[in-house]
Design a protein around this motif. Structure first.
Motif, PDB file in Angstrom:
ATOM      1  N   GLY A  79       0.937  -1.155   0.076  1.00 52.81           N
ATOM      2  CA  GLY A  79      -0.086   0.010   0.023  1.00 52.81           C
ATOM      3  C   GLY A  79       0.550   1.269  -0.036  1.00 52.81           C
ATOM      4  O   GLY A  79       0.179   2.526   0.233  1.00 52.81           O
ATOM      5  N   ALA A  80       2.138   1.230  -0.073  1.00 52.54           N
ATOM      6  CA  ALA A  80       3.036   2.348  -0.220  1.00 52.54           C
ATOM      7  C   ALA A  80       2.414   3.363  -1.154  1.00 52.54           C
ATOM      8  O   ALA A  80       2.091   3.016  -2.182  1.00 52.54           O
ATOM      9  CB  ALA A  80       4.364   2.119  -0.655  1.00 52.54           C
ATOM     10  N   GLU A  81       2.353   4.557  -0.922  1.00 48.76           N
ATOM     11  CA  GLU A  81       1.529   5.688  -1.806  1.00 48.76           C
ATOM     12  C   GLU A  81       2.715   6.176  -2.825  1.00 48.76           C
ATOM     13  O   GLU A  81       2.273   6.721  -3.701  1.00 48.76           O
ATOM     14  CB  GLU A  81       1.034   6.772  -0.768  1.00 48.76           C
ATOM     15  N   ARG A  82       3.950   5.995  -2.314  1.00 47.43           N
ATOM     16  CA  ARG A  82       5.090   6.596  -2.962  1.00 47.43           C
ATOM     17  C   ARG A  82       6.210   6.074  -2.864  1.00 47.43           C
ATOM     18  O   ARG A  82       6.470   5.885  -1.543  1.00 47.43           O
ATOM     19  CB  ARG A  82       5.211   8.249  -2.987  1.00 47.43           C
ATOM     20  N   ILE A  83       7.047   5.639  -3.968  1.00 48.43           N
ATOM     21  CA  ILE A  83       8.477   4.991  -3.461  1.00 48.43           C
ATOM     22  C   ILE A  83       9.592   5.923  -4.272  1.00 48.43           C
ATOM     23  O   ILE A  83       9.419   6.289  -5.388  1.00 48.43           O
ATOM     24  CB  ILE A  83       8.320   3.664  -4.237  1.00 48.43           C
ATOM     25  N   THR A  84      10.412   6.062  -3.460  1.00 48.02           N
ATOM     26  CA  THR A  84      11.715   6.959  -3.983  1.00 48.02           C
ATOM     27  C   THR A  84      13.017   5.837  -3.702  1.00 48.02           C
ATOM     28  O   THR A  84      13.322   5.440  -2.352  1.00 48.02           O
ATOM     29  CB  THR A  84      12.088   8.188  -3.402  1.00 48.02           C
ATOM     30  N   ALA A  85      13.560   5.505  -4.601  1.00 44.33           N
ATOM     31  CA  ALA A  85      14.929   4.918  -4.564  1.00 44.33           C
ATOM     32  C   ALA A  85      16.075   5.507  -4.708  1.00 44.33           C
ATOM     33  O   ALA A  85      16.147   6.491  -5.457  1.00 44.33           O
ATOM     34  CB  ALA A  85      14.784   3.495  -5.769  1.00 44.33           C
ATOM     35  N   VAL A  86      17.021   5.202  -3.742  1.00 43.70           N
ATOM     36  CA  VAL A  86      18.302   6.202  -3.607  1.00 43.70           C
ATOM     37  C   VAL A  86      19.471   5.065  -3.729  1.00 43.70           C
ATOM     38  O   VAL A  86      19.904   4.063  -3.106  1.00 43.70           O
ATOM     39  CB  VAL A  86      18.433   6.714  -2.053  1.00 43.70           C
ATOM     40  N   CYS A  87      20.171   5.339  -4.783  1.00 44.63           N
ATOM     41  CA  CYS A  87      21.432   4.480  -4.961  1.00 44.63           C
ATOM     42  C   CYS A  87      22.559   5.191  -5.174  1.00 44.63           C
ATOM     43  O   CYS A  87      22.553   6.374  -5.635  1.00 44.63           O
ATOM     44  CB  CYS A  87      21.280   3.588  -6.500  1.00 44.63           C
ATOM     45  N   LEU A  88      23.651   4.517  -4.982  1.00 42.80           N
ATOM     46  CA  LEU A  88      25.086   5.175  -5.338  1.00 42.80           C
ATOM     47  C   LEU A  88      25.541   5.306  -6.704  1.00 42.80           C
ATOM     48  O   LEU A  88      25.767   6.222  -7.425  1.00 42.80           O
ATOM     49  CB  LEU A  88      26.275   4.661  -4.688  1.00 42.80           C
ATOM     50  N   LEU A  89      25.206   4.114  -7.327  1.00 46.82           N
ATOM     51  CA  LEU A  89      25.704   3.907  -8.804  1.00 46.82           C
ATOM     52  C   LEU A  89      24.635   3.197  -9.419  1.00 46.82           C
ATOM     53  O   LEU A  89      24.185   2.230  -8.922  1.00 46.82           O
ATOM     54  CB  LEU A  89      27.235   3.420  -8.695  1.00 46.82           C
ATOM     55  N   ALA A  90      24.189   3.349 -10.831  1.00 44.49           N
ATOM     56  CA  ALA A  90      23.514   2.498 -11.649  1.00 44.49           C
ATOM     57  C   ALA A  90      24.200   2.196 -13.087  1.00 44.49           C
ATOM     58  O   ALA A  90      25.104   2.901 -13.354  1.00 44.49           O
ATOM     59  CB  ALA A  90      22.377   3.405 -11.802  1.00 44.49           C
ATOM     60  N   ALA A  91      23.692   1.304 -13.573  1.00 47.76           N
ATOM     61  CA  ALA A  91      23.932   0.782 -15.000  1.00 47.76           C
ATOM     62  C   ALA A  91      22.569   1.158 -15.687  1.00 47.76           C
ATOM     63  O   ALA A  91      21.441   1.135 -15.499  1.00 47.76           O
ATOM     64  CB  ALA A  91      24.314  -0.452 -14.846  1.00 47.76           C
TER      65      ALA A  91
END
Length: 213
Positions: A150-162
């Protein structure tokens, strides 16, 4: 899905030191913590606030405070633990949940081995912490977990991405029916044949905590 790749000289400097194979674990942990605090500033840009009256030494005015329910910070174990304190520095009143996920090195899919989350996340803004967005399997699985509760909003925080990881998570985010955003310090060139980010910084968990035989 909104993607924000941070562009700041302090972030670039800290990320460069993290990449260096000569950087020891204590220094790596400290710099990762500092870097997450900088990323958290961007990650919380859309956090919900409410107006409140304030009496200053001069007069009455109106300010804002974080609105309820409290945000939920969810580090993805084990490497996500190295990002928790940096996130809490800006969100000290947030609650913390945990998801334990490990990448199957044969399928490159994420297997969940532990979870400690509220059963009902209705109305909650959830922040998922995962240092490396490589194939995107772990982060996508975590997002489905949060949205399913039921999360209303999701924010992902990462150091590095491909790029491959961002593409995969973007596709999965479209299935969730909730706003999703990604804040990352840098996007690298590609994944190698083993599913690791290139040039990357190695295994974030090992570099944060060392290896245990």
């Amino acid at each position: 899905m909104q993607v924000h790749i941070a562009d700041h000289p302090l972030i670039a400097h800290k990320l460069t030191v993290l990449r260096d194979e000569r950087t020891d674990s204590p220094t790596f942990r400290r710099l990762a913590d500092e870097l997450v605090t900088l990323l958290a500033y961007e990650a919380t840009r859309d956090v919900v606030v409410e107006s409140v009256p304030v009496r200053t030494p001069v007069t009455d005015t109106t300010g804002v405070r974080l609105a309820g329910p409290r945000p939920l910070v969810v580090p993805i174990l084990r490497a996500g633990l190295g990002m928790l304190e940096g996130m809490q520095r800006l969100l000290p009143t947030a609650e913390v949940g945990f998801l334990g996920m490990v990448r199957n090195e044969e399928t490159l899919e994420a297997d969940t081995y532990a979870e400690r989350l509220p059963e009902d996340l209705s109305g909650r803004h959830c922040f998922a912490l995962d240092p490396m967005l490589a194939t995107g399997g772990s982060l996508a699985a975590a997002m489905h977990y949060l949205a399913g509760r039921g999360a209303e909003r999701i924010t992902a925080v990462c150091l590095l991405a491909a790029p491959e990881g961002i593409e995969h998570v973007t596709g999965e985010a479209e299935k969730l029916g909730v706003p999703v955003s990604l804040v990352v310090a840098g996007c690298d060139e590609r994944l190698n044949e083993n599913g690791y980010i290139v040039p990357g910084l190695g295994d974030a968990g090992d570099r944060l905590y060392g290896t245990a035989d």
